[in-house]
Write a protein that holds these residues in place. Sequence first.
Motif, PDB file in Angstrom:
ATOM      1  N   GLY A   1      70.324  46.685  80.492  1.00  0.00           N
ATOM      2  CA  GLY A   1      70.314  46.569  81.942  1.00  0.00           C
ATOM      3  C   GLY A   1      71.612  47.008  82.584  1.00  0.00           C
ATOM      4  O   GLY A   1      72.637  47.222  81.936  1.00  0.00           O
ATOM      5  N   ALA A   2      71.575  47.124  83.921  1.00  0.00           N
ATOM      6  CA  ALA A   2      72.702  47.661  84.688  1.00  0.00           C
ATOM      7  C   ALA A   2      73.897  46.740  84.719  1.00  0.00           C
ATOM      8  O   ALA A   2      75.013  47.183  84.983  1.00  0.00           O
ATOM      9  CB  ALA A   2      72.250  47.967  86.122  1.00  0.00           C
ATOM     10  N   ASN A   3      73.691  45.443  84.461  1.00  0.00           N
ATOM     11  CA  ASN A   3      74.824  44.519  84.466  1.00  0.00           C
ATOM     12  C   ASN A   3      75.528  44.456  83.112  1.00  0.00           C
ATOM     13  O   ASN A   3      76.426  43.646  82.903  1.00  0.00           O
ATOM     14  CB  ASN A   3      74.382  43.115  84.888  1.00  0.00           C
ATOM     15  CG  ASN A   3      73.298  42.546  83.977  1.00  0.00           C
ATOM     16  OD1 ASN A   3      72.909  43.160  82.990  1.00  0.00           O
ATOM     17  ND2 ASN A   3      72.804  41.369  84.323  1.00  0.00           N
ATOM     18  N   GLY A   4      75.124  45.329  82.189  1.00  0.00           N
ATOM     19  CA  GLY A   4      75.793  45.378  80.899  1.00  0.00           C
ATOM     20  C   GLY A   4      75.558  44.167  80.035  1.00  0.00           C
ATOM     21  O   GLY A   4      76.425  43.765  79.257  1.00  0.00           O
ATOM     22  N   SER A   5      74.390  43.573  80.128  1.00  0.00           N
ATOM     23  CA  SER A   5      74.045  42.439  79.281  1.00  0.00           C
ATOM     24  C   SER A   5      74.063  42.872  77.820  1.00  0.00           C
ATOM     25  O   SER A   5      73.567  43.938  77.464  1.00  0.00           O
ATOM     26  CB  SER A   5      72.657  41.920  79.656  1.00  0.00           C
ATOM     27  OG  SER A   5      72.222  40.950  78.750  1.00  0.00           O
ATOM     28  N   LEU A   6      74.641  42.034  76.959  1.00  0.00           N
ATOM     29  CA  LEU A   6      74.711  42.319  75.535  1.00  0.00           C
ATOM     30  C   LEU A   6      73.762  41.404  74.789  1.00  0.00           C
ATOM     31  O   LEU A   6      73.808  40.175  74.951  1.00  0.00           O
ATOM     32  CB  LEU A   6      76.145  42.133  75.027  1.00  0.00           C
ATOM     33  CG  LEU A   6      77.128  43.182  75.568  1.00  0.00           C
ATOM     34  CD1 LEU A   6      78.559  42.691  75.429  1.00  0.00           C
ATOM     35  CD2 LEU A   6      76.946  44.506  74.857  1.00  0.00           C
ATOM     36  N   VAL A   7      72.890  41.984  73.976  1.00  0.00           N
ATOM     37  CA  VAL A   7      71.860  41.217  73.286  1.00  0.00           C
ATOM     38  C   VAL A   7      71.811  41.630  71.826  1.00  0.00           C
ATOM     39  O   VAL A   7      72.474  42.569  71.401  1.00  0.00           O
ATOM     40  CB  VAL A   7      70.480  41.424  73.941  1.00  0.00           C
ATOM     41  CG1 VAL A   7      70.471  40.966  75.383  1.00  0.00           C
ATOM     42  CG2 VAL A   7      70.047  42.894  73.853  1.00  0.00           C
ATOM     43  N   GLY A   8      71.006  40.919  71.057  1.00  0.00           N
ATOM     44  CA  GLY A   8      70.801  41.263  69.658  1.00  0.00           C
ATOM     45  C   GLY A   8      71.573  40.357  68.718  1.00  0.00           C
ATOM     46  O   GLY A   8      72.334  39.479  69.118  1.00  0.00           O
ATOM     47  N   GLN A   9      71.365  40.585  67.422  1.00  0.00           N
ATOM     48  CA  GLN A   9      71.953  39.726  66.403  1.00  0.00           C
ATOM     49  C   GLN A   9      73.470  39.779  66.395  1.00  0.00           C
ATOM     50  O   GLN A   9      74.131  38.788  66.087  1.00  0.00           O
ATOM     51  CB  GLN A   9      71.404  40.112  65.028  1.00  0.00           C
ATOM     52  CG  GLN A   9      69.967  39.660  64.794  1.00  0.00           C
ATOM     53  CD  GLN A   9      69.811  38.161  65.004  1.00  0.00           C
ATOM     54  OE1 GLN A   9      70.570  37.355  64.450  1.00  0.00           O
ATOM     55  NE2 GLN A   9      68.825  37.762  65.802  1.00  0.00           N
ATOM     56  N   ALA A  10      74.060  40.926  66.728  1.00  0.00           N
ATOM     57  CA  ALA A  10      75.522  41.013  66.766  1.00  0.00           C
ATOM     58  C   ALA A  10      76.093  40.093  67.841  1.00  0.00           C
ATOM     59  O   ALA A  10      77.119  39.437  67.638  1.00  0.00           O
ATOM     60  CB  ALA A  10      75.964  42.451  67.003  1.00  0.00           C
ATOM     61  N   ALA A  11      75.425  40.042  68.998  1.00  0.00           N
ATOM     62  CA  ALA A  11      75.874  39.155  70.080  1.00  0.00           C
ATOM     63  C   ALA A  11      75.756  37.692  69.652  1.00  0.00           C
ATOM     64  O   ALA A  11      76.674  36.883  69.860  1.00  0.00           O
ATOM     65  CB  ALA A  11      75.065  39.408  71.340  1.00  0.00           C
ATOM     66  N   ILE A  12      74.634  37.346  69.044  1.00  0.00           N
ATOM     67  CA  ILE A  12      74.414  35.961  68.623  1.00  0.00           C
ATOM     68  C   ILE A  12      75.405  35.562  67.528  1.00  0.00           C
ATOM     69  O   ILE A  12      75.979  34.468  67.556  1.00  0.00           O
ATOM     70  CB  ILE A  12      72.958  35.775  68.161  1.00  0.00           C
ATOM     71  CG1 ILE A  12      72.014  35.921  69.371  1.00  0.00           C
ATOM     72  CG2 ILE A  12      72.763  34.424  67.476  1.00  0.00           C
ATOM     73  CD1 ILE A  12      70.556  35.940  69.004  1.00  0.00           C
ATOM     74  N   ALA A  13      75.635  36.460  66.564  1.00  0.00           N
ATOM     75  CA  ALA A  13      76.581  36.152  65.489  1.00  0.00           C
ATOM     76  C   ALA A  13      77.980  35.916  66.037  1.00  0.00           C
ATOM     77  O   ALA A  13      78.709  35.031  65.567  1.00  0.00           O
ATOM     78  CB  ALA A  13      76.588  37.293  64.471  1.00  0.00           C
ATOM     79  N   SER A  14      78.370  36.699  67.037  1.00  0.00           N
ATOM     80  CA  SER A  14      79.686  36.513  67.655  1.00  0.00           C
ATOM     81  C   SER A  14      79.782  35.144  68.322  1.00  0.00           C
ATOM     82  O   SER A  14      80.773  34.425  68.152  1.00  0.00           O
ATOM     83  CB  SER A  14      79.934  37.619  68.683  1.00  0.00           C
ATOM     84  OG  SER A  14      81.159  37.419  69.363  1.00  0.00           O
TER      85      SER A  14
END
Length: 260
Positions: A154-167
């Motif tokens: 999305g345009a607000n640069g939301s970060l998703v996925g397993q890498a985000a969760i692991a962090s």
Amino acid sequence: MSPSAPDTETLTPRQRQILDLVQELGFTTIETLAERFGVSAQTVRREIIRLQAGNFLQRFHGGAGLASGGIRSAYAQKLTVSPRGKERIGAAVARIVPPGASVFLDVGTTVEAAARALINKPGLRVVTASVSVAQIFCNHGVFDVVVTGGTTRGANGSLVGQAAIASIMGFRFDYAIIGLGGFDDDGAPMDFDLEKIAVRQAAMGRARQSLALADRSKFDQTGTARVAPPEALSLVVVDVEPGPRLRASWERSGTRWLVA
């Protein structure tokens, strides 16, 4: 002179939900919307025609997509919804969060308002899954913000996925400050994007307190899935007093709310 942004305050709750889905997904079909709202395809077509007339979205064969200008235009439209209410919510968050706190900041325009209010709070340790939130701090000379990994959405640069969760799982937060798309019948926070919901759930699971932020436009909206049960929220910060239905739901679950 550029044209003014469409006024979302004039939309009905169902029209806002249709617009939110289009903004999240980029395109959705008439059949999907008809099934979601339990109405006929013709009713959905009429809603789409009205939204297109207001330049909120674009009608296509079999469905609806983003208006000319794409995802960034849709994000810009969200910035026009209850801006003063979001500022009050942000200021209330800044009064709650003490200096030196460890804070997770979610995505969304209301959370961005909170980020702007927190800029001058001394000693904050900030982690965010939003490129836009990180940029707010950087633009004001605050460069020690931790940005999770992940894939942008999305345009607000939301970060998703397993890498985000692991962090996120490597931290402990005093506060998880989350956005949402609407509320379930029992007052539970909901949203449309399952991957964003997963990031929010991870952050809430690592936080001592979870603050949910919602301007008045979210009160009559629902979402695709629940973020958490209402009792998992330490506090809901809103810009106006919620209506009787939502207020009663929160009273039953013991959920606290604060009118900014």
